[in-house]
Design a protein around this motif. Structure first.
Motif, PDB file in Angstrom:
ATOM      1  N   PRO A  95      56.731  88.691 -18.936  1.00  0.00           N
ATOM      2  CA  PRO A  95      57.720  88.007 -19.554  1.00  0.00           C
ATOM      3  C   PRO A  95      59.115  87.931 -18.627  1.00  0.00           C
ATOM      4  CG  PRO A  95      56.819  89.664 -21.092  1.00  0.00           C
ATOM      5  CD  PRO A  95      56.101  89.683 -19.784  1.00  0.00           C
ATOM      6  N   LEU A 137      62.266  88.631 -27.389  1.00  0.00           N
ATOM      7  CA  LEU A 137      61.327  89.978 -27.102  1.00  0.00           C
ATOM      8  C   LEU A 137      62.495  90.934 -26.901  1.00  0.00           C
ATOM      9  CD1 LEU A 137      59.062  91.392 -26.048  1.00  0.00           C
ATOM     10  CD2 LEU A 137      59.484  90.782 -23.804  1.00  0.00           C
ATOM     11  N   TRP A 166      62.250  84.767 -24.261  1.00  0.00           N
ATOM     12  CA  TRP A 166      62.622  86.100 -23.504  1.00  0.00           C
ATOM     13  C   TRP A 166      63.686  86.782 -24.429  1.00  0.00           C
ATOM     14  CZ3 TRP A 166      61.722  89.729 -20.556  1.00  0.00           C
ATOM     15  CH2 TRP A 166      63.119  90.593 -20.039  1.00  0.00           C
ATOM     16  N   THR A 185      54.705  86.706 -24.237  1.00  0.00           N
ATOM     17  CA  THR A 185      55.904  87.226 -24.660  1.00  0.00           C
ATOM     18  C   THR A 185      56.076  87.082 -26.346  1.00  0.00           C
ATOM     19  OG1 THR A 185      57.013  86.019 -22.874  1.00  0.00           O
ATOM     20  CG2 THR A 185      58.369  86.850 -24.655  1.00  0.00           C
TER      21      THR A 185
END
Lengths: 258, 63
Positions: free
Chosen positions: A209, A165, A162, A236
C-alpha cells in the motif's frame, strides 16, 4: 437499525468537537501548500537572500503530475499524522473514561459500535481529502498546467484507499490499547515500518500500500491505470477490512474479559 | 515581492483565519481545558495554523 443510531451519534459528536471544521481546513492547507510554494520558489529564494549579486535562479519547470506527487507527499506525512492524532482516542479515550461502558451496557453489539466509529471517521477523512485534493487540483490547473477531471477523481479515489488503511490501523490499535498516546505511536510506527520494508523488499512487495502514491503519479502521467495500481488497491482494501474484522474480535475478547 | 498575486494566497490566509476564530470561540465556550486557558489563548493567537491545530488535538476536553 442500531448501526444507524450509533453512526448518527458519532457524526454528531465529531461535529460538536469541531472535527468537521478543522480537519477539512487543515487538509486543504496541506494540499495547497506545496503547489503555492513551488510556484513562488524563485521569489522566495530571492527574498530569503543569501545569493551572490547577479545570480539568476533557474525556475524548475514542474509537471502537473509532479506537483500532485508533492501534494500527496505532504498528505502522507503531515496529513497522516493529523488523521492519526485526530482519531487516536476515539475508542481508547472512551474506554479510559468509561463512556464506552455506558454505551455497551445497553444491548449494543461490539461490531456495530466499532463499525460506527470506523465509518464516521472514514466519512470525515474522505470528505476532507476530496476537498483538499479538489482545491489542490484547482491550483495545479491554474499554475502548472492542465490536469483532467478524470485524473482528479482517480487521485481522490486511490489515495482515499491509503487513508482508509490508516484509519483502519488506528481503529485496530484503539481496540488493543487504552492509552491514546500509545495508539498514535504504534500506528505511526507501523506505517513507518511498512514503508521501510517496502523500500528494502521493493521487488517482492510491488503491491505494498505504501506504493499507492507512486502508482498514482504513473497513472496521472501516462493517463492510464497501471495494473500495479489495481493490485495495490485490492491489497489495501483487503488489509483494511482484515484490520476491521480483527478489531471486532479483539474488542470482544477484551470487553468480555473485563 | 510585487510579483506575488495575492488572489492566489488569499484563500490560505482566510483558512488560517477561520481556523483561529473557530479555535478561539471553542476556547471561550469551553468550561475546562487540558492545561491553563490563558496559555492556549496565547498559543492559538501567536502560533499561526499549528496553534489552533494543537489546541483541537490536545487542548480540548470533552464535556
Amino acid at each position: 437499525m442500531q448501526f444507524n443510531t450509533l453512526f448518527k451519534k458519532e457524526m454528531l459528536e465529531n461535529w460538536r468537537n469541531k472535527k468537521w471544521i478543522w480537519v477539512p481546513l487543515v487538509i486543504i492547507i496541506l494540499s495547497i501548500m506545496d503547489p503555492i510554494t513551488s510556484y513562488y520558489l524563485p521569489q522566495i529564494m530571492e527574498s530569503v537572500g543569501g545569493m551572490p549579486e547577479g545570480t539568476t535562479f533557474e525556475l524548475p519547470e514542474f509537471l502537473p503530475a509532479e506537483v500532485v506527487t508533492m501534494t500527496l507527499g505532504q498528505l502522507s506525512s503531515l496529513g497522516v499524522l493529523i488523521i492519526v492524532l485526530m482519531s487516536m482516542g476515539t475508542i481508547a479515550g472512551e474506554r479510559k473514561s468509561g463512556v464506552s461502558e455506558l454505551v455497551l451496557v445497553k444491548p449494543v453489539s461490539y461490531k456495530n459500535y466499532i463499525l460506527a466509529k470506523w465509518s464516521s471517521l472514514l466519512v470525515l477523512v474522505w470528505f476532507s481529502l476530496a476537498l483538499g485534493i479538489l482545491v489542490s487540483w484547482y491550483y495545479i490547473n491554474l499554475l502548472f498546467g492542465e490536469l483532467s477531471i478524470v485524473a482528479l477523481l482517480q487521485i481522490i479515489f486511490f489515495y482515499g484507499l491509503w487513508m482508509t488503511l490508516v484509519v483502519s490501523l488506528t481503529i485496530f490499535y484503539n481496540t488493543v490499547f487504552r492509552s491514546s498516546g500509545l495508539v498514535a505511536f504504534l500506528t505511526i510506527l507501523t506505517i513507518m515500518t511498512m514503508s521501510i520494508l517496502t523500500q528494502i523488499f521493493g521487488t517482492y512487495l510491488a503491491w505494498s500500500p505504501n506504493n499507492l502514491s507512486s502508482y498514482i503519479f504513473e497513472a496521472v502521467l501516462t493517463e492510464s491505470i497501471p495494473s500495479e495500481l489495481i493490485g495495490t488497491s485490492i491489497v489495501t482494501i483487503i488489509l483494511s477490512v482484515g484490520l476491521l474484522i480483527g478489531s471486532f474480535y479483539i474488542f470482544r475478547t477484551k470487553e468480555l474479559a473485563n | 515581492m510585487e510579483e506575488i498575486n495575492w488572489a492566489l494566497i488569499a484563500p490560505l490566509l482566510v483558512i488560517q483565519a477561520i481556523l483561529m476564530i473557530v479555535a478561539l470561540v471553542d476556547l471561550v465556550k469551553a468550561r475546562d481545558t487540558n492545561g491553563p486557558k490563558w496559555l492556549w489563548l496565547i498559543i492559538i493567537l501567536f502560533v499561526t495554523t499549528i496553534g489552533p491545530i494543537i489546541y483541537f488535538i490536545f487542548g480540548r476536553r470533552n464535556r
